[in-house]
Scaffold this active site. Sequence first.
Site, PDB file in Angstrom:
ATOM      1  N   ALA A 182      21.209   4.046  -6.158  1.00 24.22           N
ATOM      2  CA  ALA A 182      21.259   3.665  -7.575  1.00 24.22           C
ATOM      3  C   ALA A 182      21.650   4.865  -8.441  1.00 24.22           C
ATOM      4  CB  ALA A 182      19.906   3.101  -8.015  1.00 24.22           C
ATOM      5  N   LYS A 242      24.931  -3.503   0.158  1.00 27.19           N
ATOM      6  CA  LYS A 242      25.192  -3.958   1.517  1.00 27.19           C
ATOM      7  C   LYS A 242      23.959  -3.729   2.384  1.00 27.19           C
ATOM      8  CE  LYS A 242      25.184  -0.540   3.597  1.00 27.19           C
ATOM      9  NZ  LYS A 242      24.301   0.641   3.798  1.00 27.19           N
ATOM     10  N   ASP A 267      22.506  -1.161   8.523  1.00 26.90           N
ATOM     11  CA  ASP A 267      22.769  -0.116   7.532  1.00 26.90           C
ATOM     12  C   ASP A 267      24.212   0.379   7.578  1.00 26.90           C
ATOM     13  OD1 ASP A 267      21.468   1.429   5.413  1.00 26.90           O
ATOM     14  OD2 ASP A 267      22.207   3.124   6.571  1.00 26.90           O
ATOM     15  N   TYR A 286      10.453  -5.293 -11.966  1.00 27.34           N
ATOM     16  CA  TYR A 286      11.784  -5.897 -11.830  1.00 27.34           C
ATOM     17  C   TYR A 286      11.887  -7.148 -12.700  1.00 27.34           C
ATOM     18  CZ  TYR A 286      12.027  -2.905  -7.642  1.00 27.34           C
ATOM     19  OH  TYR A 286      12.022  -1.846  -6.783  1.00 27.34           O
TER      20      TYR A 286
HETATM   21  N1  LIG Z   1      27.087   1.998  -0.874  1.00 29.14           N
HETATM   22  C1  LIG Z   1      26.613   3.035  -0.205  1.00 29.14           C
HETATM   23  O1  LIG Z   1      27.304   3.993   0.108  1.00 29.14           O
HETATM   24  C2  LIG Z   1      25.161   3.051   0.162  1.00 29.14           C
HETATM   25  C3  LIG Z   1      24.572   4.248   0.558  1.00 29.14           C
HETATM   26  C4  LIG Z   1      23.210   4.248   0.820  1.00 29.14           C
HETATM   27  C5  LIG Z   1      22.471   3.081   0.746  1.00 29.14           C
HETATM   28  N2  LIG Z   1      23.095   1.918   0.386  1.00 29.14           N
HETATM   29  C6  LIG Z   1      22.333   0.664   0.280  1.00 29.14           C
HETATM   30  O2  LIG Z   1      21.552   0.720  -0.904  1.00 29.14           O
HETATM   31  C7  LIG Z   1      20.307   0.070  -0.694  1.00 29.14           C
HETATM   32  C8  LIG Z   1      19.188   1.044  -1.016  1.00 29.14           C
HETATM   33  O3  LIG Z   1      19.317   2.207  -0.224  1.00 29.14           O
HETATM   34  P1  LIG Z   1      18.797   3.647  -0.741  1.00 29.14           P
HETATM   35  O4  LIG Z   1      19.231   4.649   0.273  1.00 29.14           O
HETATM   36  O5  LIG Z   1      19.163   3.848  -2.154  1.00 29.14           O
HETATM   37  O6  LIG Z   1      17.230   3.425  -0.612  1.00 29.14           O
HETATM   38  P2  LIG Z   1      16.061   4.231  -1.341  1.00 29.14           P
HETATM   39  O7  LIG Z   1      16.505   5.571  -1.784  1.00 29.14           O
HETATM   40  O8  LIG Z   1      14.874   4.116  -0.445  1.00 29.14           O
HETATM   41  O9  LIG Z   1      15.807   3.371  -2.666  1.00 29.14           O
HETATM   42  C9  LIG Z   1      15.427   2.034  -2.612  1.00 29.14           C
HETATM   43  C10 LIG Z   1      14.597   1.716  -3.854  1.00 29.14           C
HETATM   44  O10 LIG Z   1      14.133   0.374  -3.720  1.00 29.14           O
HETATM   45  C11 LIG Z   1      12.857   0.236  -4.331  1.00 29.14           C
HETATM   46  N3  LIG Z   1      12.022  -0.576  -3.440  1.00 29.14           N
HETATM   47  C12 LIG Z   1      11.680  -1.874  -3.677  1.00 29.14           C
HETATM   48  N4  LIG Z   1      10.944  -2.354  -2.689  1.00 29.14           N
HETATM   49  C13 LIG Z   1      10.792  -1.354  -1.788  1.00 29.14           C
HETATM   50  C14 LIG Z   1      10.105  -1.262  -0.571  1.00 29.14           C
HETATM   51  N5  LIG Z   1       9.425  -2.288  -0.050  1.00 29.14           N
HETATM   52  N6  LIG Z   1      10.153  -0.092   0.098  1.00 29.14           N
HETATM   53  C15 LIG Z   1      10.831   0.954  -0.396  1.00 29.14           C
HETATM   54  N7  LIG Z   1      11.521   0.922  -1.580  1.00 29.14           N
HETATM   55  C16 LIG Z   1      11.495  -0.236  -2.274  1.00 29.14           C
HETATM   56  C17 LIG Z   1      12.316   1.622  -4.582  1.00 29.14           C
HETATM   57  O11 LIG Z   1      12.294   1.794  -5.990  1.00 29.14           O
HETATM   58  P3  LIG Z   1      10.966   1.533  -6.865  1.00 29.14           P
HETATM   59  O12 LIG Z   1       9.786   1.461  -5.921  1.00 29.14           O
HETATM   60  O13 LIG Z   1      10.918   2.705  -7.778  1.00 29.14           O
HETATM   61  O14 LIG Z   1      11.195   0.256  -7.575  1.00 29.14           O
HETATM   62  C18 LIG Z   1      13.343   2.574  -3.991  1.00 29.14           C
HETATM   63  O15 LIG Z   1      13.617   3.674  -4.821  1.00 29.14           O
HETATM   64  C19 LIG Z   1      20.346  -0.442   0.742  1.00 29.14           C
HETATM   65  O16 LIG Z   1      20.840  -1.753   0.732  1.00 29.14           O
HETATM   66  C20 LIG Z   1      21.358   0.465   1.416  1.00 29.14           C
HETATM   67  O17 LIG Z   1      21.995  -0.115   2.550  1.00 29.14           O
HETATM   68  C21 LIG Z   1      24.414   1.894   0.074  1.00 29.14           C
END
Ligand SMILES: NC(=O)c1ccc[n+]([C@@H]2O[C@H](COP(=O)([O-])OP(=O)(O)OC[C@H]3O[C@@H](n4cnc5c(N)ncnc54)[C@H](OP(=O)(O)O)[C@@H]3O)[C@@H](O)[C@H]2O)c1
Length: 347
Positions: free
Chosen positions: A33, A114, A195, A75
């Site tokens: 994000a 994704k 992933d 949310y």
């Molecule tokens: N497009 C790309 O290049 C790319 C790269 C990496 C990841 N992604 C995708 O993006 C998504 C998120 O990945 P990310 O690496 O950003 O993950 P991350 O850093 O762990 O962030 C996920 C966020 O989701 C929230 N969340 C809600 N329910 C949760 C739960 N049960 N456990 C943990 N966190 C939870 C948390 O925010 P709060 O608790 O603060 O609400 C957390 O900060 C995935 O679908 C991943 O495949 C895409």
Amino acid sequence: MADTLAALPGPRHPDPADALPLRWGVLGPGAIAAGFTDALHRHTRQRVVAAGSRSAERARAFAAAHGVERSYGSYEALVADPEVEVVYVATPHSEHLAHALLAIAAGKHVLIEKPMAVTADQSRRIVEAARAAGVFAMEAMWTRYLPQTDIVRQLLADGALGEVRLVTADFGGRSRYDPASRLWHPALAGGALLDLGVYLVSWSSFAIGPPAGIVATGTLAPTGVDDQVALVLSSAHGAQALLSTTLLASTPSLATISGSAGRIETDSPFWGPSGLRVFDSDGTLLSHWRDPYGRPHRDGMAYEAAALARYVAEGRSESPLHPLAEAVDTLATIDEARRQVGATRVE
Ligand SMILES: NC(=O)c1ccc[n+]([C@@H]2O[C@H](COP(=O)([O-])OP(=O)(O)OC[C@H]3O[C@@H](n4cnc5c(N)ncnc54)[C@H](OP(=O)(O)O)[C@@H]3O)[C@@H](O)[C@H]2O)c1
């Protein structure tokens, strides 16, 4: 054919600032994000106006760090913000279904990270809900919207490669084993296929369509998620895709498409802004296109956001470059691959 290959078409929509602005809400202020919000603010007229977290403090910190006006400690509050037109769902895979449905029920368009959900069945529920609510929905398969991908798209549409026979792609990233993290925990729908493998299956679908045959072999982590998988996908026309993904090693992130009249080899990474080389059927290098636009790495997410904004302005309900049915099919392939390698599933 070689003439078509030698004179490469240019990418359409190389400037993501050309799209009319939408007001975005970020749901789940984690790592991606942050990259997404910064990419939008640097390279587009799109504006993230609100961030929602399970914690008010995390939402506030994200908003302050990324120039976002408002923050919410739930949310539900985020999706209820009347200013927000489109919600970016950036939570772990296991949460995509619930969070996409939450935003859709509030009447918001959705861009869902994704993979769109954990299974094909879950993703169908999102599609049905978006259609019933009359909102736009799209999986954030950002590779589809990159300038280099548009060159490949045009070459494929022109038949410049002749009959496409073989596709290859790899995506491996070394990840420290942490049973509690989203990559390794079955309840968060971890594993290499969901992933990273989603990029490979999507690339194969882009090049040769949905598979008629799926063969997968791989290994499992102590948590039961797949940590390394090799996949062979066969099309109904006899084309094949050889795909490999792993959480245990960093791999080149290269992709190729080979046909009877020539082949394309991407630079690294194929899934982000890079470049591509084109060869004729004798293996002679005809051209090497390098992305000149200066939006490297995660800044390349600006293209998908701009594409979504254009589609919404055009009154569309889904992406013509990555239809929802294709995202569902990709998850059906991953469902089957996970079944074959015996990965633990928690749905
Ligand atoms: N497009 C790309 O290049 C790319 C790269 C990496 C990841 N992604 C995708 O993006 C998504 C998120 O990945 P990310 O690496 O950003 O993950 P991350 O850093 O762990 O962030 C996920 C966020 O989701 C929230 N969340 C809600 N329910 C949760 C739960 N049960 N456990 C943990 N966190 C939870 C948390 O925010 P709060 O608790 O603060 O609400 C957390 O900060 C995935 O679908 C991943 O495949 C895409």
